[in-house]
Design an enzyme around this catalytic site. Structure first.
Site, PDB file in Angstrom:
ATOM      1  N   GLU A 274       0.892  -1.171   0.000  1.00 38.00           N
ATOM      2  CA  GLU A 274       0.000   0.000   0.000  1.00 38.00           C
ATOM      3  C   GLU A 274       0.922   1.210   0.000  1.00 38.00           C
ATOM      4  O   GLU A 274       1.433   1.612   1.044  1.00 38.00           O
ATOM      5  CB  GLU A 274      -0.891  -0.020   1.257  1.00 38.00           C
ATOM      6  CG  GLU A 274      -1.797  -1.241   1.358  1.00 38.00           C
ATOM      7  CD  GLU A 274      -3.020  -1.152   0.443  1.00 38.00           C
ATOM      8  OE1 GLU A 274      -3.299  -0.053  -0.080  1.00 38.00           O
ATOM      9  OE2 GLU A 274      -3.676  -2.181   0.250  1.00 38.00           O
TER      10      GLU A 274
ATOM     11  N   CYS B  67      -2.052   9.523   2.180  1.00 38.26           N
ATOM     12  CA  CYS B  67      -1.601   8.870   0.940  1.00 38.26           C
ATOM     13  C   CYS B  67      -2.520   9.194  -0.231  1.00 38.26           C
ATOM     14  O   CYS B  67      -2.075   9.257  -1.362  1.00 38.26           O
ATOM     15  CB  CYS B  67      -1.526   7.363   1.147  1.00 38.26           C
ATOM     16  SG  CYS B  67      -3.066   6.677   1.757  1.00 38.26           S
TER      17      CYS B  67
HETATM   18  P1  NAD Z   1       8.110   4.789   5.097  1.00 41.69           P
HETATM   19  O1  NAD Z   1       8.158   3.951   3.859  1.00 41.69           O
HETATM   20  O2  NAD Z   1       9.255   5.672   5.375  1.00 41.69           O
HETATM   21  O3  NAD Z   1       7.938   3.852   6.396  1.00 41.69           O
HETATM   22  C1  NAD Z   1       6.885   2.925   6.544  1.00 41.69           C
HETATM   23  C2  NAD Z   1       7.302   1.834   7.510  1.00 41.69           C
HETATM   24  O4  NAD Z   1       8.392   1.120   6.950  1.00 41.69           O
HETATM   25  C3  NAD Z   1       7.747   2.312   8.895  1.00 41.69           C
HETATM   26  O5  NAD Z   1       7.232   1.445   9.874  1.00 41.69           O
HETATM   27  C4  NAD Z   1       9.265   2.185   8.809  1.00 41.69           C
HETATM   28  O6  NAD Z   1       9.880   1.940  10.056  1.00 41.69           O
HETATM   29  C5  NAD Z   1       9.423   0.972   7.926  1.00 41.69           C
HETATM   30  N1  NAD Z   1      10.715   0.906   7.240  1.00 41.69           N
HETATM   31  C6  NAD Z   1      11.576   1.913   6.984  1.00 41.69           C
HETATM   32  N2  NAD Z   1      12.660   1.443   6.317  1.00 41.69           N
HETATM   33  C7  NAD Z   1      12.455   0.114   6.154  1.00 41.69           C
HETATM   34  C8  NAD Z   1      13.213  -0.924   5.535  1.00 41.69           C
HETATM   35  N3  NAD Z   1      14.388  -0.691   4.959  1.00 41.69           N
HETATM   36  N4  NAD Z   1      12.683  -2.159   5.518  1.00 41.69           N
HETATM   37  C9  NAD Z   1      11.475  -2.411   6.083  1.00 41.69           C
HETATM   38  N5  NAD Z   1      10.735  -1.465   6.702  1.00 41.69           N
HETATM   39  C10 NAD Z   1      11.217  -0.220   6.727  1.00 41.69           C
HETATM   40  O7  NAD Z   1       6.743   5.591   5.007  1.00 41.69           O
HETATM   41  P2  NAD Z   1       6.188   6.699   5.992  1.00 41.69           P
HETATM   42  O8  NAD Z   1       7.006   7.927   5.859  1.00 41.69           O
HETATM   43  O9  NAD Z   1       5.959   6.134   7.334  1.00 41.69           O
HETATM   44  O10 NAD Z   1       4.735   6.944   5.359  1.00 41.69           O
HETATM   45  C11 NAD Z   1       4.515   7.809   4.304  1.00 41.69           C
HETATM   46  C12 NAD Z   1       4.356   7.091   2.989  1.00 41.69           C
HETATM   47  O11 NAD Z   1       3.397   6.067   3.114  1.00 41.69           O
HETATM   48  C13 NAD Z   1       3.819   7.996   1.896  1.00 41.69           C
HETATM   49  O12 NAD Z   1       4.485   7.699   0.695  1.00 41.69           O
HETATM   50  C14 NAD Z   1       2.364   7.618   1.797  1.00 41.69           C
HETATM   51  O13 NAD Z   1       1.758   7.883   0.554  1.00 41.69           O
HETATM   52  C15 NAD Z   1       2.425   6.168   2.078  1.00 41.69           C
HETATM   53  N6  NAD Z   1       1.141   5.707   2.593  1.00 41.69           N
HETATM   54  C16 NAD Z   1       0.417   4.847   1.850  1.00 41.69           C
HETATM   55  C17 NAD Z   1      -0.826   4.447   2.302  1.00 41.69           C
HETATM   56  C18 NAD Z   1      -1.693   3.512   1.528  1.00 41.69           C
HETATM   57  O14 NAD Z   1      -2.642   2.998   2.107  1.00 41.69           O
HETATM   58  N7  NAD Z   1      -1.431   3.258   0.264  1.00 41.69           N
HETATM   59  C19 NAD Z   1      -1.302   4.910   3.521  1.00 41.69           C
HETATM   60  C20 NAD Z   1      -0.510   5.780   4.249  1.00 41.69           C
HETATM   61  C21 NAD Z   1       0.715   6.166   3.785  1.00 41.69           C
END
Ligand code: NAD
Length: 482
Positions: A226, A260
């Site tokens: 997502e 998002c």
């Molecule tokens: P992010 O990708 O930075 O982090 C998301 C999660 O991934 C966190 O729990 C983080 O600790 C973990 N993470 C970070 N590095 C990782 C790695 N190398 N391996 C595995 N896990 C890792 O995203 P964010 O800043 O928390 O959220 C914002 C983003 O999420 C935006 O791009 C937004 O559009 C997207 N988003 C999508 C949806 C959806 O439903 N499609 C909903 C909300 C947010």
């Protein structure tokens, strides 16, 4: 710090081995117990529902502390209400979802029967982001539990109070061999995404989504991704500009644009741009007469993200765009509050950061078009978005936008509300993700749809076995035809 814990007491540091041990504990318990019955799943969903009710005020407080300011109403609407509605929908439909589906049996094989039965996958891993930190952690959990799975959650480290709340809520609600929360930063996320789950649901950025999918591939773990992206809004020529601007700015300022599916940029008819800009000003003034001390206006989550969104605006200015800050009371905002005024960027170009990156903040670039074809072509020349919004009444134009663009979801004549529809699946396509949850699709993507063929007591199976003779020749001749 990395932590695995079930008791709501202090968390102990954890290693990759600890994470593996948690997964093994969940998996073994699942195998020992077998697939939960309908009644057992309803009980679990009931327990989660009670826990959410019990902790709703705690959620408001924890998220507000993590953000600096997060509107209480936004938390109640987008975290609490959304989750409770999702649970109610799951409970209402679970019996139907679990029911084996009769499928057609080829006439050649009759009177055998065919069915698809839905079986739990096992243990589902859930990695969640910070922007809706409760609903994006517990939403996938609802689907996982409805489908009869156990689950391991890794919330975002950027919202530590909320992550602790989730840890406590889960510890109080579920046995430790049913659902466990693991807290920690990206290094924990990395170790987590390498675990041999039966399915991994990742919600977060496209950048990290790629890393997670790579890590999951080592164990052939299927993923639901997502992700985010730039969700366009097209304002049609026949729609009231004022109403469109109100709905776009409402989507853009909800959670300070940190959504998002926030409308990322707008494509408006060239002839209506000035009216649209004026209407955006009017809409923001009406919703937020003040910003800094206004509890309804959410802060940007941290200094890094504040600087990131500011840098998009500065970059646009440097490259010649007109920037319109909507600051109704002309306040001098203390950067420490991380309240960023809703900002319009006029005449943006593709080289600008605000047209390259997902904005994820209260900034709206406004592009213009003269023919709908141009707007559609612009959308199609860019990665497939998570959401698309079209404002218009003409049936033909709506049909064209729907047919000629591909996005994870669509709201017509409003923004973001397709997400809140419990019977609609939610997910992305292309760069905005793969797979879906919510509704029946959530249940299905976290179940194994197992095809089952049941041979009848009296059957014709023996007619086509070696040694093949004349009967087999005749039978195949008949089946194949000329
Ligand atoms: P992010 O990708 O930075 O982090 C998301 C999660 O991934 C966190 O729990 C983080 O600790 C973990 N993470 C970070 N590095 C990782 C790695 N190398 N391996 C595995 N896990 C890792 O995203 P964010 O800043 O928390 O959220 C914002 C983003 O999420 C935006 O791009 C937004 O559009 C997207 N988003 C999508 C949806 C959806 O439903 N499609 C909903 C909300 C947010």
């Amino acid at each position: 710090m990395t932590a695995v814990a079930q008791s709501s007491e202090a968390a102990k540091p954890a290693t990759a081995n600890d994470l593996n041990a948690v997964l093994t504990r969940l998996r073994e318990a699942g195998r020992a117990a077998g697939a939960p019955t309908y009644e057992a799943r309803i009980e679990v969903l009931d327990a989660l529902e009670r826990a959410i009710h019990k902790r709703k005020d705690g959620m408001v407080t924890a998220i507000a502390r993590d953000f600096g300011n997060r509107s209480k109403h936004e938390t109640l609407a987008a975290e609490v209400f959304v989750l409770l509605a999702e649970i109610a929908h799951a409970k209402q439909n679970l019996r139907d979802w679990m029911e084996p589906e009769d499928r057609q049996t080829g006439w050649q094989f009759m009177p055998a029967t065919c069915q698809v039965v839905y079986q739990p996958l096992g243990v589902v891993g859930i990695i969640s982001p910070w922007n809706y930190p409760v609903s994006l952690a517990l939403g996938p959990l609802i689907a996982a539990l409805a489908a009869g799975n156990r689950a391991m959650l890794k919330p975002s480290e950027l919202v530590p109070e909320t992550a602790e709340l989730l840890r406590d809520l889960v510890a109080e609600t579920f046995p430790e061999d049913q659902v466990t929360v693991v807290t920690g930063g990206s290094e924990v996320g990395e170790a987590f995404s390498k675990l041999p789950f039966d399915h991994l649901v990742f919600t977060g950025s496209t950048r990290v989504g790629k890393i997670v999918m790579r890590a999951a591939s080592d164990n052939l773990v299927p993923v639901t991704l997502e992700l985010g992206g730039k969700s366009p809004t097209i304002v049609g020529t026949d729609f009231d500009v004022k109403v469109a601007a109100e709905r776009v700015m409402s989507g853009k300022t909800f959670n300070a644009g940190q959504t998002c599916i926030a409308p990322d940029y707008a494509l408006v008819p060239a002839a209506s741009r000035e009216a649209f800009v004026d209407a955006c000003k009017g809409a923001v003034t009406k919703m937020f007469p003040t910003l800094e001390r206004n509890p309804d206006y959410t802060s940007v989550v941290n200094d890094k993200h504040f600087a990131r969104v500011r840098s998009y605006v500065d970059d646009a200015k440097t490259r010649g765009a007109t920037v319109v800050e909507l600051n109704p009371a002309n306040e001098t905002l203390d950067p420490a509050s991380r309240k960023m005024p809703p900002t319009l960027v006029l005449d943006p170009t593709d080289e600008m950061l605000c047209m390259q990156e997902e904005i994820f903040g209260p900034v709206l670039p406004i592009l213009t078009y003269t023919r709908l074809d141009e707007a559609i072509a612009y959308v199609n020349a860019h990665p497939r978005p998570l959401a698309l919004y079209y404002f218009g009444h003409g049936r033909a134009a709506i049909d064209r936008v729907l047919a000629d663009t591909t996005s994870g979801g669509v709201s017509i004549n409003d923004t973001m509300l397709h997400f809140a529809q419990e019977d609609l699946p939610f997910g992305g396509v292309g760069a905005s993700g793969m797979g879906a949850y919510h509704a029946r699709e959530g249940f299905r993507s976290l179940s194994m749809p197992k095809p089952v063929f049941r041979q009848a007591r009296l059957n014709t199976a023996g007619l086509l076995r070696p040694p093949y003779g004349k009967l087999a020749d005749r039978l195949l001749g008949f089946l194949i035809g000329r």
